[in-house]
Structures are given as structure tokens and as C-alpha cells.
Design a protein around this motif. Structure first.
Motif, PDB file in Angstrom:
ATOM      1  N   SER A  14       0.825  -1.194   0.000  1.00  0.00           N
ATOM      2  CA  SER A  14       0.000   0.000   0.000  1.00  0.00           C
ATOM      3  C   SER A  14       0.862   1.249   0.000  1.00  0.00           C
ATOM      4  O   SER A  14       2.093   1.180  -0.042  1.00  0.00           O
ATOM      5  N   PHE A  15       0.186   2.386   0.031  1.00  0.00           N
ATOM      6  CA  PHE A  15       0.851   3.686  -0.069  1.00  0.00           C
ATOM      7  C   PHE A  15       1.434   4.132   1.262  1.00  0.00           C
ATOM      8  O   PHE A  15       2.503   4.734   1.323  1.00  0.00           O
ATOM      9  N   GLY A  16       0.727   3.836   2.335  1.00  0.00           N
ATOM     10  CA  GLY A  16       1.145   4.276   3.656  1.00  0.00           C
ATOM     11  C   GLY A  16       0.602   5.646   3.991  1.00  0.00           C
ATOM     12  O   GLY A  16       0.210   6.416   3.113  1.00  0.00           O
ATOM     13  N   GLY A  17       0.568   5.937   5.282  1.00  0.00           N
ATOM     14  CA  GLY A  17       0.085   7.233   5.718  1.00  0.00           C
ATOM     15  C   GLY A  17       0.500   7.505   7.146  1.00  0.00           C
ATOM     16  O   GLY A  17       0.786   6.580   7.919  1.00  0.00           O
ATOM     17  N   MET A  25       4.879  15.546   8.285  1.00  0.00           N
ATOM     18  CA  MET A  25       5.877  16.136   7.392  1.00  0.00           C
ATOM     19  C   MET A  25       6.913  15.105   6.929  1.00  0.00           C
ATOM     20  O   MET A  25       7.242  15.068   5.733  1.00  0.00           O
ATOM     21  N   PRO A  26       7.447  14.236   7.814  1.00  0.00           N
ATOM     22  CA  PRO A  26       8.356  13.199   7.302  1.00  0.00           C
ATOM     23  C   PRO A  26       7.701  12.304   6.246  1.00  0.00           C
ATOM     24  O   PRO A  26       8.337  11.917   5.268  1.00  0.00           O
ATOM     25  N   PHE A  27       6.431  11.981   6.435  1.00  0.00           N
ATOM     26  CA  PHE A  27       5.712  11.181   5.447  1.00  0.00           C
ATOM     27  C   PHE A  27       5.643  11.918   4.110  1.00  0.00           C
ATOM     28  O   PHE A  27       5.952  11.354   3.050  1.00  0.00           O
ATOM     29  N   LEU A  28       5.238  13.181   4.133  1.00  0.00           N
ATOM     30  CA  LEU A  28       5.135  13.946   2.890  1.00  0.00           C
ATOM     31  C   LEU A  28       6.490  14.095   2.221  1.00  0.00           C
ATOM     32  O   LEU A  28       6.591  14.055   0.988  1.00  0.00           O
ATOM     33  N   VAL A  32       7.464  12.966  -1.771  1.00  0.00           N
ATOM     34  CA  VAL A  32       7.936  13.872  -2.832  1.00  0.00           C
ATOM     35  C   VAL A  32       9.456  13.884  -2.970  1.00  0.00           C
ATOM     36  O   VAL A  32       9.987  14.715  -3.705  1.00  0.00           O
ATOM     37  N   ARG A  33      10.135  12.975  -2.316  1.00  0.00           N
ATOM     38  CA  ARG A  33      11.607  12.987  -2.350  1.00  0.00           C
ATOM     39  C   ARG A  33      12.123  12.994  -3.789  1.00  0.00           C
ATOM     40  O   ARG A  33      11.694  12.207  -4.631  1.00  0.00           O
ATOM     41  N   GLY A  34      13.033  13.928  -4.065  1.00  0.00           N
ATOM     42  CA  GLY A  34      13.639  14.029  -5.380  1.00  0.00           C
ATOM     43  C   GLY A  34      12.851  14.830  -6.384  1.00  0.00           C
ATOM     44  O   GLY A  34      13.296  15.007  -7.521  1.00  0.00           O
ATOM     45  N   ARG A  35      11.688  15.360  -5.996  1.00  0.00           N
ATOM     46  CA  ARG A  35      10.843  16.088  -6.943  1.00  0.00           C
ATOM     47  C   ARG A  35      10.980  17.599  -6.841  1.00  0.00           C
ATOM     48  O   ARG A  35      10.432  18.319  -7.671  1.00  0.00           O
ATOM     49  N   GLY A  36      11.632  18.086  -5.817  1.00  0.00           N
ATOM     50  CA  GLY A  36      11.799  19.529  -5.688  1.00  0.00           C
ATOM     51  C   GLY A  36      10.504  20.268  -5.413  1.00  0.00           C
ATOM     52  O   GLY A  36      10.319  21.408  -5.859  1.00  0.00           O
ATOM     53  N   TYR A  76       1.599 -10.575   5.013  1.00  0.00           N
ATOM     54  CA  TYR A  76       2.543  -9.515   5.348  1.00  0.00           C
ATOM     55  C   TYR A  76       2.026  -8.200   4.755  1.00  0.00           C
ATOM     56  O   TYR A  76       1.184  -8.195   3.864  1.00  0.00           O
ATOM     57  N   TRP A  77       2.604  -7.108   5.236  1.00  0.00           N
ATOM     58  CA  TRP A  77       2.145  -5.780   4.806  1.00  0.00           C
ATOM     59  C   TRP A  77       3.335  -4.833   4.708  1.00  0.00           C
ATOM     60  O   TRP A  77       4.120  -4.722   5.647  1.00  0.00           O
ATOM     61  N   GLY A  78       3.471  -4.188   3.546  1.00  0.00           N
ATOM     62  CA  GLY A  78       4.546  -3.221   3.348  1.00  0.00           C
ATOM     63  C   GLY A  78       4.063  -2.018   2.571  1.00  0.00           C
ATOM     64  O   GLY A  78       3.269  -2.154   1.633  1.00  0.00           O
ATOM     65  N   ASN A  79       4.539  -0.833   2.946  1.00  0.00           N
ATOM     66  CA  ASN A  79       4.114   0.425   2.335  1.00  0.00           C
ATOM     67  C   ASN A  79       5.217   1.076   1.524  1.00  0.00           C
ATOM     68  O   ASN A  79       6.409   0.867   1.775  1.00  0.00           O
ATOM     69  N   ARG A  80       4.792   1.931   0.616  1.00  0.00           N
ATOM     70  CA  ARG A  80       5.714   2.731  -0.180  1.00  0.00           C
ATOM     71  C   ARG A  80       6.328   3.869   0.626  1.00  0.00           C
ATOM     72  O   ARG A  80       7.517   4.149   0.514  1.00  0.00           O
ATOM     73  N   ASN A  81       5.527   4.534   1.443  1.00  0.00           N
ATOM     74  CA  ASN A  81       5.955   5.820   2.005  1.00  0.00           C
ATOM     75  C   ASN A  81       5.948   5.920   3.521  1.00  0.00           C
ATOM     76  O   ASN A  81       6.329   6.966   4.048  1.00  0.00           O
ATOM     77  N   TRP A  82       5.488   4.876   4.227  1.00  0.00           N
ATOM     78  CA  TRP A  82       5.502   4.973   5.691  1.00  0.00           C
ATOM     79  C   TRP A  82       5.507   3.588   6.292  1.00  0.00           C
ATOM     80  O   TRP A  82       5.295   2.596   5.599  1.00  0.00           O
TER      81      TRP A  82
END
Length: 336
Positions: A14-17, A25-28, A32-36, A76-82
Motif C-alpha cells: 500500500s501507499f502508507g500514511g 511532514m516526514p511522510f510527505l 515527494v523525495r527528489g521532486r523539488g 505480510y504488509w509493506g508500504n511505499r511511504n511509511w
């Protein structure tokens, strides 16, 4: 249950939240890491989360789905962003001796963000973990009867919450996360699939609910600069247009999401609801598929299907980003 094609685990991806004010803020920044992306844009989106105590519904709903599953395999469960991050989960699976896992992605449709990017996430996580198991992404399930049944039942329930005199003429308004046209209408095997699949799901759900009822597919949660074209119309603009045409009631059906995300609870339950209130329009929002029994059963049925063929390397390519365009915050709370 039936055959599981040699899988010895199920991986929910999943995406994570965020799950607290200090996480937002760390999640956001992960998103957007690398997107400026400008800091002021992140602060704007952060305020949406803080309105809800800094908690996105998505992680809770992933836990609820996992608790409801009975597939005869460890889950099992793994997220993209959190947390739990996908790489950490793949490492744990490897330590547990998993050799071949099926991956259920919490996004039902084809697009870069809801398909290719998850395949890339899985590939990176496996590359980072020596001896990682084989991971097979299950097929897109936008047209699976389990998903369609869940959304039809939730749509009927939303209709029943409208004032009695408005139910028969209420418009069904299906919503999904808008994406740039450069992503939605790419060339290649999946070109245009996102929009076409959503229209098919909307038609299937309407057929179950009321074949004679009018429905629309509209978009929400665009986050890009105004000079970059995205899928339209926006849901709030569409409510204005319906009102101008004399429509007095609508049901919002978030078929683009399989569980509540920040886009659902803010963009629909806050912004779209405020638009309807301003117009004097009766509005009801259907639940997402969540843990509806038909949706939960769907997962076991997908596991028993013949193993899906791998996607072509050219499937669901990343959007072309004009050099002059300001970066956007892509789907800060959910998948599309």
C-alpha cells in the motif's frame, strides 16, 4: 480455499500514511523525495492531515483488511511511504523463509502510480534484500465481482441516507484521483487504460444499483500546476454544473480508492460536502470497499486464479514532466 499457485505468503502493498501529528511532514517528504516540491506546498497539504489529528485512515484500513482475510497463507504488509516500509517487510519475509509471495496492491486500476510504480517498489525492495522471495503482483481487479459488489452495496446504502424525496432522482457521481493527461493517455499497452477501466467499473456498479439511473465519472485531488492538463472535470466543479442543470441530490462514489484515504475524507467529506451545502444540494458519500465481505473474498479468489503474466516493461510508463512545470505532490494520502 483452492489452489494458491505455489504461493507461500500474501503481501499487501500500500501507499502508507501518517499515524500522528509528528509523522505528517516526514511522510510527505518521503512522498515527494527528489521532486523539488516547494515547502509551501507541503505545508498546505500538511494542514489537511492535521485537521484529522495527523492521522490518515489508510493504515488502519490496511490492518482491518488483513485481519479480515482468511486465505490460508501468512499475510505480510509493506508500504511505499511509511511504516511498515516495503523493504523492511521483504527482509522479514526472507528471514521467515518465504520463497514465493503474491502481492495484493491496494489500487485496482492501471496507471503509472497505481501499477508500474508499485512494480518498481517491489523490485527495489527485493534488490536490497539478499535471497528475497519471488513476488508476483496479482492482476488489476477493477472489474472483479467482489469489488463491484462491494461498491454497489455501499452505493445503495448511500442512496438510502438521502432524504426520501431525493433518492429516486439522485445522480450517481463516481470519483477517482485525477492524474496528468500525459500519464492517463500514454502510448503503449496500457495507454488510456486508467480512464477506460474506471468508466467500466462505474457502469458495472450502476448496472447493479439501478440500470436506468444517470451517472457520471469525475475527478478529484489534482495537485499539479495549472498549466499542466489533468483529467477533468473536478468533482466540486461538477456539483456546480449539476446544480445549474436542476439536479437536487447526488451520491459520491469513490471507486478510485479501495479504502478511505486523505483524498476521500478531505476532498470529498470536507471540500465537496461544503460545495453541496453551499448549493443546497443533498449529498451522500458511499463507503470505499474496505472490508466488505465480497471484497475480502475477492482476495482469495485472485490467489486461486492462474498466475498472471508479468507486465511488459513498457506498461504504465511514468508521465512526461515538462521542464517548465512546477512539481506537484502526487496522491499524498492514497493510491490511484
Amino acid at each position: 480455499m483452492g489452489s494458491t499457485n505455489g504461493y507461500d505468503a500474501l503481501l499487501v502493498v500500500s501507499f502508507g500514511g501518517p499515524e500522528g501529528p509528528e509523522d505528517v511532514m516526514p511522510f510527505l517528504e518521503n512522498v515527494v523525495r527528489g521532486r523539488g516540491v516547494p515547502r509551501e506546498r507541503l505545508l498546505e497539504v500538511e494542514a489537511h492531515y492535521q485537521r484529522f489529528g495527523g492521522v490518515s485512515p489508510i493504515n488502519r484500513q490496511c490492518r482491518d483488511l488483513i485481519a479480515a482475510l482468511d486465505v490460508g497463507l501468512p499475510v505480510y504488509w509493506g508500504n511505499r511511504n511509511w511504516h511498515p516500509f516495503l523493504e523492511d517487510t521483504v527482509r522479514r519475509m526472507t528471514e521467515d523463509g518465504v520463497r514465493k509471495a503474491a502481492a495484493l496492491v491496494t489500487a485496482a486500476y492501471s496507471s503509472y502510480s497505481s501499477c508500474r510504480q508499485y512494480l518498481d517498489d517491489i523490485a527495489r525492495a527485493r534488490a536490497a534484500v539478499p535471497g528475497a522471495p519471488e513476488i508476483v503482483k496479482l492482476r488489476h481487479y477493477f472489474d472483479h465481482p467482489g469489488f463491484v459488489t462491494a461498491m454497489a452495496d455501499h452505493t445503495r446504502a448511500a442512496l438510502a441516507r438521502l432524504p426520501e424525496g431525493e433518492r429516486d432522482t439522485a445522480r450517481l457521481v463516481f470519483t477517482a484521483h485525477s492524474i496528468p493527461l500525459s500519464m492517463a493517455r500514454t502510448a503503449g499497452p496500457a495507454g488510456g487504460a486508467y480512464e477506460a477501466q474506471l468508466r467500466e467499473t462505474a457502469a458495472l456498479v450502476t448496472e447493479r444499483v439501478d440500470p436506468e439511473r444517470a451517472f457520471d465519472l469525475v475527478w478529484q485531488s489534482r495537485s499539479g500546476p495549472p498549466q499542466v492538463p489533468w483529467l477533468e472535470p473536478d468533482v466540486c466543479d461538477h456539483l456546480e454544473a449539476l446544480h445549474a442543470d436542476g439536479v437536487r441530490a447526488a451520491v459520491l462514489v469513490p471507486i478510485g480508492f479501495v479504502s478511505d484515504h486523505m483524498e476521500v475524507v478531505y476532498d470529498l467529506d470536507v471540500e465537496a460536502a461544503a460545495t453541496a451545502d453551499k448549493l443546497g444540494m443533498a449529498l451522500s458519500r458511499a463507503a470505499t470497499a474496505g472490508t466488505h465481505p465480497a471484497f475480502v473474498s475477492m482476495v482469495g479468489e485472485l490467489l486461486a486464479e492462474p498466475e498472471p503474466a508479468g507486465c511488459a516493461a513498457t506498461c504504465c510508463p511514468a508521465p512526461v514532466r515538462p521542464a517548465s512545470s512546477r512539481p506537484s505532490v502526487p496522491a499524498p494520502g492514497g493510491d490511484r
